[in-house]
Scaffold this motif. Sequence first.
Motif, mmCIF file in Angstrom:
data_model
loop_
_atom_site.group_PDB
_atom_site.id
_atom_site.type_symbol
_atom_site.label_atom_id
_atom_site.label_comp_id
_atom_site.label_asym_id
_atom_site.label_seq_id
_atom_site.Cartn_x
_atom_site.Cartn_y
_atom_site.Cartn_z
ATOM 1 N N VAL A 144 0.487 -0.963 -0.701
ATOM 2 C CA VAL A 144 0.161 0.488 0.145
ATOM 3 C C VAL A 144 1.012 1.523 0.262
ATOM 4 O O VAL A 144 0.250 1.895 -0.140
ATOM 5 N N ALA A 145 2.122 1.461 -0.062
ATOM 6 C CA ALA A 145 3.232 2.421 -0.336
ATOM 7 C C ALA A 145 3.012 3.107 -1.001
ATOM 8 O O ALA A 145 2.360 4.852 -0.777
ATOM 9 N N ARG A 146 2.419 3.000 -2.007
ATOM 10 C CA ARG A 146 2.938 3.722 -3.416
ATOM 11 C C ARG A 146 1.603 4.566 -3.135
ATOM 12 O O ARG A 146 1.395 5.346 -3.411
ATOM 13 N N PRO A 147 0.113 3.761 -3.619
ATOM 14 C CA PRO A 147 -0.589 4.478 -3.492
ATOM 15 C C PRO A 147 -0.933 4.634 -2.419
ATOM 16 O O PRO A 147 -2.285 5.920 -2.401
ATOM 17 N N MET A 148 -0.850 4.806 -1.692
ATOM 18 C CA MET A 148 -1.182 5.763 -0.357
ATOM 19 C C MET A 148 0.021 7.478 -0.313
ATOM 20 O O MET A 148 -1.260 8.177 -0.074
ATOM 21 N N THR A 149 0.852 6.902 -1.254
ATOM 22 C CA THR A 149 1.603 8.357 -0.659
ATOM 23 C C THR A 149 0.717 8.506 -2.072
ATOM 24 O O THR A 149 1.253 10.088 -1.641
ATOM 25 N N PHE A 150 0.390 9.136 -3.111
ATOM 26 C CA PHE A 150 -0.176 9.703 -4.317
ATOM 27 C C PHE A 150 -1.117 9.639 -3.761
ATOM 28 O O PHE A 150 -1.624 11.301 -3.786
ATOM 29 N N ALA A 151 -2.298 9.091 -3.068
ATOM 30 C CA ALA A 151 -3.139 9.830 -2.230
ATOM 31 C C ALA A 151 -3.059 10.784 -1.598
ATOM 32 O O ALA A 151 -3.953 12.106 -1.223
ATOM 33 N N VAL A 152 -2.103 10.624 -0.913
ATOM 34 C CA VAL A 152 -1.477 12.239 0.686
ATOM 35 C C VAL A 152 -0.958 13.352 -0.661
ATOM 36 O O VAL A 152 -1.172 14.274 -0.188
ATOM 37 N N VAL A 153 -0.738 12.908 -1.030
ATOM 38 C CA VAL A 153 0.031 13.732 -2.592
ATOM 39 C C VAL A 153 -0.764 14.856 -3.182
ATOM 40 O O VAL A 153 -0.680 15.463 -2.850
ATOM 41 N N ILE A 154 -1.977 13.918 -3.808
ATOM 42 C CA ILE A 154 -2.802 14.538 -4.373
ATOM 43 C C ILE A 154 -3.619 15.904 -3.433
ATOM 44 O O ILE A 154 -4.016 16.700 -3.856
ATOM 45 N N ILE A 155 -3.419 15.006 -2.215
ATOM 46 C CA ILE A 155 -4.646 16.088 -0.867
ATOM 47 C C ILE A 155 -3.206 16.939 -0.795
ATOM 48 O O ILE A 155 -3.930 18.371 -0.828
ATOM 49 N N ILE A 156 -2.246 16.830 -0.632
ATOM 50 C CA ILE A 156 -1.635 18.384 -0.445
ATOM 51 C C ILE A 156 -1.674 18.752 -1.975
ATOM 52 O O ILE A 156 -1.697 19.936 -1.086
ATOM 53 N N ALA A 157 -1.508 18.249 -3.147
ATOM 54 C CA ALA A 157 -1.540 18.914 -3.806
ATOM 55 C C ALA A 157 -2.572 20.088 -4.080
ATOM 56 O O ALA A 157 -2.500 21.492 -4.668
ATOM 57 N N VAL A 158 -3.637 19.835 -3.609
ATOM 58 C CA VAL A 158 -4.783 21.326 -3.316
ATOM 59 C C VAL A 158 -4.609 21.907 -2.634
ATOM 60 O O VAL A 158 -5.427 23.185 -3.738
ATOM 61 N N TYR A 159 -3.376 22.003 -1.926
ATOM 62 C CA TYR A 159 -3.748 23.166 -1.196
ATOM 63 C C TYR A 159 -2.804 24.279 -1.941
ATOM 64 O O TYR A 159 -1.965 25.262 -1.240
ATOM 65 N N LEU A 160 -1.333 23.582 -2.788
ATOM 66 C CA LEU A 160 -0.540 24.208 -3.058
ATOM 67 C C LEU A 160 -0.861 25.685 -3.999
ATOM 68 O O LEU A 160 -0.265 26.853 -3.506
#
Length: 222
Positions: A144-160
């Motif tokens: 789950v490391a890869r999909p979990m990382t992408f999921a959190v990075v996408i949430i962070i990208a919303v705030y950028l």
Amino acid sequence: MLKGENGKALIERVKPRSRAFICRKESRLSRSYDQSFVIDGTIHTVEKNLFEGFILVTVVLLLFLGNIRAAVITASIIPFSMLISFLGMRLYGISANLMSLGAVDFGMIVDGAVVMMENSVHRLEEKHGQESPLESVRHAAHEVARPMTFAVVIIIAVYLPILFLQGLEGRMFRPMAITVCAALFGSLILALTMIPMLASFSFRKGLPPKLAHRRNRAGWPE
């Protein structure tokens, strides 16, 4: 109000000076507005919301994960993520207030940790007796490391985009974006490192396979 000053500390320095001024000049000074009341109220509100949110998230995790150790380990990511968030606030000179901490969502913070812990518990139950608990947690984390990382990075990208706001909007909402991004980044690092470590230590004897059988009878996928 002084630029770059701590409002609470400044008010505490002004009060004794004003009393001394009144005594020397034999004059009267009336206070029409004291911002320290607003600051104290804000701090109390933030503390209350953070504490109640932590308790609520812990209870919900316990209900859904069905294991008190798994729930406590997953919820433990909240204070550590907030610590990383406070370090980011300190680095950028952001004060703790409703604007900077009001948007912190504990649900987003524990999102990655929940995925990591749930998959670890599932594999520990499924592979009980077939592989060591350490191997089960390691394989579960790798899955789950890869999909979990992408999921959190996408949430962070919303705030950028908020970080690039200018003028009044930037001064109001940039602290919130920095705080949330720092908390999410910290939660991602902790979910990838601390959660597997604590899971392998806490469940070093594994989990009984009967829990997996119960899930199968309930219609849960293998």
